[in-house]
Design an enzyme around this catalytic site. Structure first.
Site, PDB file in Angstrom:
ATOM      1  N   PHE A 125       0.856  -1.183   0.000  1.00 12.04           N
ATOM      2  CA  PHE A 125       0.000   0.000   0.000  1.00 12.04           C
ATOM      3  C   PHE A 125       0.894   1.236   0.000  1.00 12.04           C
ATOM      4  O   PHE A 125       2.101   1.135   0.235  1.00 12.04           O
ATOM      5  CB  PHE A 125      -0.878  -0.014   1.258  1.00 12.04           C
ATOM      6  N   GLN A 246      -8.105  14.503   4.110  1.00 10.58           N
ATOM      7  CA  GLN A 246      -7.447  13.710   3.059  1.00 10.58           C
ATOM      8  C   GLN A 246      -8.284  13.643   1.786  1.00 10.58           C
ATOM      9  O   GLN A 246      -9.460  13.289   1.830  1.00 10.58           O
ATOM     10  CB  GLN A 246      -7.193  12.289   3.548  1.00 10.58           C
ATOM     11  N   HIS A 248      -8.443  11.558  -1.548  1.00 15.24           N
ATOM     12  CA  HIS A 248      -7.929  10.308  -2.106  1.00 15.24           C
ATOM     13  C   HIS A 248      -7.726  10.512  -3.602  1.00 15.24           C
ATOM     14  O   HIS A 248      -8.607  11.053  -4.267  1.00 15.24           O
ATOM     15  CB  HIS A 248      -8.928   9.179  -1.845  1.00 15.24           C
ATOM     16  N   LEU A 258     -14.986   5.627  -4.191  1.00 13.30           N
ATOM     17  CA  LEU A 258     -13.578   5.256  -4.040  1.00 13.30           C
ATOM     18  C   LEU A 258     -13.172   4.073  -4.906  1.00 13.30           C
ATOM     19  O   LEU A 258     -13.851   3.058  -4.939  1.00 13.30           O
ATOM     20  CB  LEU A 258     -13.315   4.897  -2.577  1.00 13.30           C
ATOM     21  N   GLU A 261      -6.840   2.102  -3.016  1.00 18.81           N
ATOM     22  CA  GLU A 261      -5.404   2.059  -3.267  1.00 18.81           C
ATOM     23  C   GLU A 261      -4.939   0.620  -3.551  1.00 18.81           C
ATOM     24  O   GLU A 261      -3.877   0.395  -4.137  1.00 18.81           O
ATOM     25  CB  GLU A 261      -4.712   2.583  -1.995  1.00 18.81           C
ATOM     26  N   ARG A 292      -0.808   9.468  -0.137  1.00 19.78           N
ATOM     27  CA  ARG A 292      -2.000   9.941  -0.855  1.00 19.78           C
ATOM     28  C   ARG A 292      -1.979  11.432  -1.168  1.00 19.78           C
ATOM     29  O   ARG A 292      -2.444  11.849  -2.228  1.00 19.78           O
ATOM     30  CB  ARG A 292      -3.246   9.639  -0.036  1.00 19.78           C
ATOM     31  N   HIS A 359     -11.939  12.220   1.317  1.00 20.34           N
ATOM     32  CA  HIS A 359     -11.988  10.830   1.785  1.00 20.34           C
ATOM     33  C   HIS A 359     -11.943  10.667   3.298  1.00 20.34           C
ATOM     34  O   HIS A 359     -12.703   9.892   3.862  1.00 20.34           O
ATOM     35  CB  HIS A 359     -10.815  10.087   1.151  1.00 20.34           C
ATOM     36  N   ARG A 404      -3.104  10.597   6.532  1.00 18.92           N
ATOM     37  CA  ARG A 404      -3.202   9.199   6.949  1.00 18.92           C
ATOM     38  C   ARG A 404      -2.686   8.265   5.866  1.00 18.92           C
ATOM     39  O   ARG A 404      -2.954   8.484   4.686  1.00 18.92           O
ATOM     40  CB  ARG A 404      -4.666   8.856   7.232  1.00 18.92           C
TER      41      ARG A 404
HETATM   42  C1  LIG Z   1     -15.000   4.013   0.807  1.00 21.79           C
HETATM   43  C2  LIG Z   1     -14.014   3.919   1.946  1.00 21.79           C
HETATM   44  C3  LIG Z   1     -13.017   2.964   1.941  1.00 21.79           C
HETATM   45  C4  LIG Z   1     -12.091   2.885   2.975  1.00 21.79           C
HETATM   46  N1  LIG Z   1     -11.121   1.926   2.923  1.00 21.79           N
HETATM   47  C5  LIG Z   1     -10.253   1.812   3.963  1.00 21.79           C
HETATM   48  C6  LIG Z   1      -9.268   0.774   3.981  1.00 21.79           C
HETATM   49  O1  LIG Z   1      -9.176  -0.054   3.069  1.00 21.79           O
HETATM   50  N2  LIG Z   1      -8.420   0.711   5.028  1.00 21.79           N
HETATM   51  C7  LIG Z   1      -8.479   1.584   6.073  1.00 21.79           C
HETATM   52  O2  LIG Z   1      -7.684   1.461   7.002  1.00 21.79           O
HETATM   53  N3  LIG Z   1      -9.428   2.564   6.092  1.00 21.79           N
HETATM   54  C8  LIG Z   1     -10.306   2.688   5.072  1.00 21.79           C
HETATM   55  N4  LIG Z   1     -11.257   3.682   5.100  1.00 21.79           N
HETATM   56  C9  LIG Z   1     -11.402   4.504   6.311  1.00 21.79           C
HETATM   57  C10 LIG Z   1     -12.084   3.688   7.414  1.00 21.79           C
HETATM   58  O3  LIG Z   1     -12.984   2.774   6.851  1.00 21.79           O
HETATM   59  C11 LIG Z   1     -12.858   4.589   8.372  1.00 21.79           C
HETATM   60  O4  LIG Z   1     -12.044   5.641   8.799  1.00 21.79           O
HETATM   61  C12 LIG Z   1     -13.304   3.798   9.611  1.00 21.79           C
HETATM   62  O5  LIG Z   1     -13.968   2.617   9.234  1.00 21.79           O
HETATM   63  C13 LIG Z   1     -14.195   4.644  10.504  1.00 21.79           C
HETATM   64  O6  LIG Z   1     -14.706   3.840  11.533  1.00 21.79           O
HETATM   65  P1  LIG Z   1     -15.488   4.503  12.748  1.00 21.79           P
HETATM   66  O7  LIG Z   1     -15.863   3.388  13.665  1.00 21.79           O
HETATM   67  O8  LIG Z   1     -14.701   5.608  13.300  1.00 21.79           O
HETATM   68  O9  LIG Z   1     -16.787   5.166  12.101  1.00 21.79           O
HETATM   69  P2  LIG Z   1     -17.923   4.635  11.099  1.00 21.79           P
HETATM   70  O10 LIG Z   1     -17.682   3.271  10.606  1.00 21.79           O
HETATM   71  O11 LIG Z   1     -18.108   5.710  10.098  1.00 21.79           O
HETATM   72  O12 LIG Z   1     -19.199   4.562  12.039  1.00 21.79           O
HETATM   73  C14 LIG Z   1     -19.820   5.714  12.571  1.00 21.79           C
HETATM   74  C15 LIG Z   1     -21.018   5.282  13.400  1.00 21.79           C
HETATM   75  O13 LIG Z   1     -21.540   6.400  14.094  1.00 21.79           O
HETATM   76  C16 LIG Z   1     -22.937   6.410  13.999  1.00 21.79           C
HETATM   77  N5  LIG Z   1     -23.382   7.803  14.164  1.00 21.79           N
HETATM   78  C17 LIG Z   1     -22.868   8.915  13.579  1.00 21.79           C
HETATM   79  N6  LIG Z   1     -23.523  10.004  14.011  1.00 21.79           N
HETATM   80  C18 LIG Z   1     -24.471   9.574  14.879  1.00 21.79           C
HETATM   81  C19 LIG Z   1     -25.466  10.217  15.658  1.00 21.79           C
HETATM   82  N7  LIG Z   1     -25.643  11.543  15.637  1.00 21.79           N
HETATM   83  N8  LIG Z   1     -26.266   9.455  16.421  1.00 21.79           N
HETATM   84  C20 LIG Z   1     -26.128   8.113  16.452  1.00 21.79           C
HETATM   85  N9  LIG Z   1     -25.194   7.449  15.748  1.00 21.79           N
HETATM   86  C21 LIG Z   1     -24.381   8.182  14.977  1.00 21.79           C
HETATM   87  C22 LIG Z   1     -23.230   5.811  12.640  1.00 21.79           C
HETATM   88  O14 LIG Z   1     -24.543   5.302  12.601  1.00 21.79           O
HETATM   89  C23 LIG Z   1     -22.182   4.711  12.601  1.00 21.79           C
HETATM   90  O15 LIG Z   1     -22.652   3.575  13.286  1.00 21.79           O
HETATM   91  C24 LIG Z   1     -12.187   3.779   4.060  1.00 21.79           C
HETATM   92  C25 LIG Z   1     -13.192   4.728   4.089  1.00 21.79           C
HETATM   93  C26 LIG Z   1     -14.081   4.823   3.033  1.00 21.79           C
HETATM   94  C27 LIG Z   1     -15.112   5.908   3.082  1.00 21.79           C
END
Ligand SMILES: Cc1cc2nc3c(=O)[nH]c(=O)nc-3n(C[C@H](O)[C@H](O)[C@H](O)COP(=O)(O)OP(=O)(O)OC[C@H]3O[C@@H](n4cnc5c(N)ncnc54)[C@H](O)[C@@H]3O)c2cc1C
Length: 599
Positions: A125, A246, A248, A258, A261, A292, A359, A404
């Protein structure tokens, strides 16, 4: 619901309230539920629809299954990738924990892809190196190109087994506290019925994910509106490093979704309108697998200077057809599906048109490596906010610094979700009794809830032309235009003026006649308020930082300036900015001092 009377709002009590059911929230909840804590998880969508589900490429850990590796090299790459703004104690902690946590995920049911010898497959990566900046490393563990999906579903199932209490489709509005400033849960809204509920808890963990919806062209889910960060701002807590967003390099051109990568990790590369492999000019060693921020600027520059592809010369091509159908079908099946669906192109036969897309939110709620939310005190010291934690994309711990690395976010959420869970378990042992929420903090949250309740337009009068949709679209267009990949003082200043006007105009928004308003319309109004707070934080922090570092590129200050700017920014509601030092000292090894960043 007409007229909220908080005397009638029901209260539920738990040891811990986790706001957010993505990988960060669920990993913390699992740790707690397994230790027999009474955990509530609220999520505005069904847990397995959280954005973590969309992560494609994988999760970094120095397992050394494909090429030589160790956690210290991973740490170096992460510090350098973040352009030396990351906190090195947290980075050491994360990189050191990574191999163990990948194995642990495998044991709870994540079906990682395999090598022929049966070990976990790892792909190269961006920004990964062997031996502190040497040859390309292969550090990213993947379940094909659906890694986040596999991790999120495994964590959800384990939480069901551990009896975590889920409040699905509940929207958190504001934190509540006691008179001494202890955070005691939140006021939430059941989306289906519109009924409010107070979830009171001894500890509260914010895990609400990123704020990609700040931008028009982005890779994020519709739900990524940064609610938790805005809740923190309203509770008097600053957000950190918001100028670092960031972009992407490989979003689907014109759409933003997306293209992981992983495609370049598997051997794909970028070509411009002249058929040239231009990354060789920008990053002679790492080429297409440079960090990135570097690749995004290169793509934008090629297009800007007239070397784009297509009739309008407005995109770049990501070439993959040379990889062969077997590699594409086995390692990148989800991406192939997506490209066929949205572009009607089969990447087995033809290259993919791409353009940079917003991203990942590097900034967020400031925390230490235990997930405790920390705020500045007198004389530069920091203190935890009692009872409050944050992990994942909404937090800034800061392991990603100014940029990142791919594969480090899935790692971040698992590592710090677990760490926060463990710290909360200790906190609960020492704080056994429930505290009493202050009436004035409940009143403030209820008043906020009621604000949109009373905002139905007066019967029959088309009182205002402002709509939630209209303002949100304007906000995103402003962010794309005034706070994108390349920034300058004048443009940012104009952007800030425009955002302040949007903030004012928010006061003129009325929801339609009440009897016809769905709760989802109200939810969107709350989300828009949150986006406005965060857009202001982002533009103001970007305007103030007169240097270029990581994802923050100031054309008028193109160099990194470690003398003046090797520090984290803190933005407070109302517009005040403050700064705090980077934690340069790791836990057990020597720190990495800033040096020129080349790939
Ligand atoms: C398309 C894409 C591909 C990616 N690929 C990679 C990868 O290959 N490798 C990598 O390391 N990272 C990757 N990332 C980044 C990574 O996936 C995310 O940064 C990470 O999964 C975020 O996890 P989280 O638990 O912080 O939040 P999230 O998974 O975004 O979850 C947020 C949660 O908060 C809840 N929530 C939000 N606001 C409220 C509210 N007001 N009330 C109640 N609930 C709420 C939502 O319902 C959800 O359950 C990618 C991101 C994207 C967008």
């Amino acid at each position: 619901m007409h007229g909220v009377n908080h005397m009638t709002i029901p209260i539920r009590k738990f040891d811990t309230l986790v706001i957010g059911a993505g990988g960060g929230g669920l990993r913390a909840a699992l740790q707690l539920a397994q230790a027999d804590a009474n955990v509530a998880v609220v999520s505005k969508v069904f847990p397995t629809r959280s954005h973590t589900v969309a992560a494609q490429g994988g999760m970094n850990a120095a397992l050394a299954n494909v090429l030589p590796d160790n956690w210290h090299w991973h740490m170096y790459d992460t510090v350098k990738g973040g352009d030396f703004l990351g906190d090195q104690d947290a980075i050491e902690y994360m990189c050191h924990a990574a191999p163990r946590l990948v194995v642990e995920l495998e044991h709870i049911g994540v079906p990682f892809s395999r090598l022929d010898n049966g070990k976990i497959y790892q792909r190269p990566f961006g920004g990964q190196s062997q031996n502190f900046g040497g040859a390309q490393a292969a550090r990213t563990c993947a379940a094909a190109d659906r890694t986040g999906h596999a991790i999120l579903h495994a964590l959800y199932q384990q939480n069901i087994r551990a009896k975590t209490h889920f409040f699905d489709e509940y929207f958190a509005i504001d934190l509540i506290k006691d008179d001494e400033g202890y955070i005691l849960g939140a006021l939430v809204l059941e989306i289906e019925t519109g009924e409010p509920l107070i979830i009171q808890a001894k500890t509260t963990l914010i895990a609400t994910g990123g704020a990609g919806q700040l931008f028009r062209t982005n890779t994020n889910a519709r739900i990524n509106t940064g609610d938790g960060m805005a809740m923190a701002l309203r509770a008097g807590i600053p957000v950190q490093d918001m100028e670092f967003f960031q972009f992407h390099p490989t979003g689907i051109a014109g759409k933003g979704m997306l293209i992981s990568e992983a495609v370049r990790g598997e051997g794909g590369y970028l070509v411009n309108g002249n058929g040239e492999r231009f990354m060789e000019r920008y990053a002679p060693n790492a080429k297409d697998l440079a960090s990135r921020d570097v690749v995004s600027r290169a793509v934008a520059t090629e297009i800007h200077e007239g070397r784009g592809c297509g009739v309008n010369k407005d995109h770049i091509l990501l070439k993959v057809d040379h990889l062969g159908s077997e590699v594409i079908r086995k390692r990148l099946p989800g991406i192939r599906d997506m490209v066929m669906t949205f572009l009607n192109i089969d990447p087995i036969d033809a290259p993919i048109p791409i353009f940079p897309t917003a991203h990942y939110t590097m900034g967020g709620i400031p925390t230490n490596r235990f997930g405790q939310v920390v705020v500045p005190q007198q004389q530069g010291a920091e203190e935890p906010v009692p009872g409050l934690y944050a992990v994942g994309e909404c937090a800034c711990v800061s392991v990603h610094g100014a940029n990142r690395l791919g594969g480090n976010s899935l790692l971040d959420i698992v590592v710090f979700g677990r760490a926060a869970g463990n710290h909360i378990i200790e906190y609960l042992k020492e704080n056994r009794y429930s505290r009493v929420a202050s009436q004035c903090s409940i009143d403030a949250a209820v008043a906020h809830l009621a604000r949109w309740d009373q905002r139905g337009s007066p019967m029959g009068s088309g009182a205002s032309s402002e709509t939630v949709d209209g303002l949100r679209n304007e906000l995103k267009a402003i962010m794309d235009h005034y706070c994108g990949v390349f920034r300058t003082e004048d443009v940012l200043r104009a952007g800030l003026d425009k955002m302040l006007k949007i903030e004012q105009r928010l006061q003129n928004v009325y929801l339609r006649d009440h009897s016809k308003v769905f709760n989802t319309a109200r939810i969107e109004a709350f989300e828009l308020e949150n986006l406005v707070e965060l857009a202001l934080a982002t533009v103001a922090s970007a305007l103030a930082r007169r240097e270029s570092r990581g994802a923050h590129m100031r054309m008028d200050h193109p160099q990194r300036d470690d003398v003046k700017w090797l520090k984290h920014s803190l933005f407070f509601k109302g517009g005040m900015l403050d700064y705090k030092p980077v934690r340069m000292k790791p836990l057990t090894v020597e720190g990495f001092s800033p040096k020129p960043r080349v790939y």
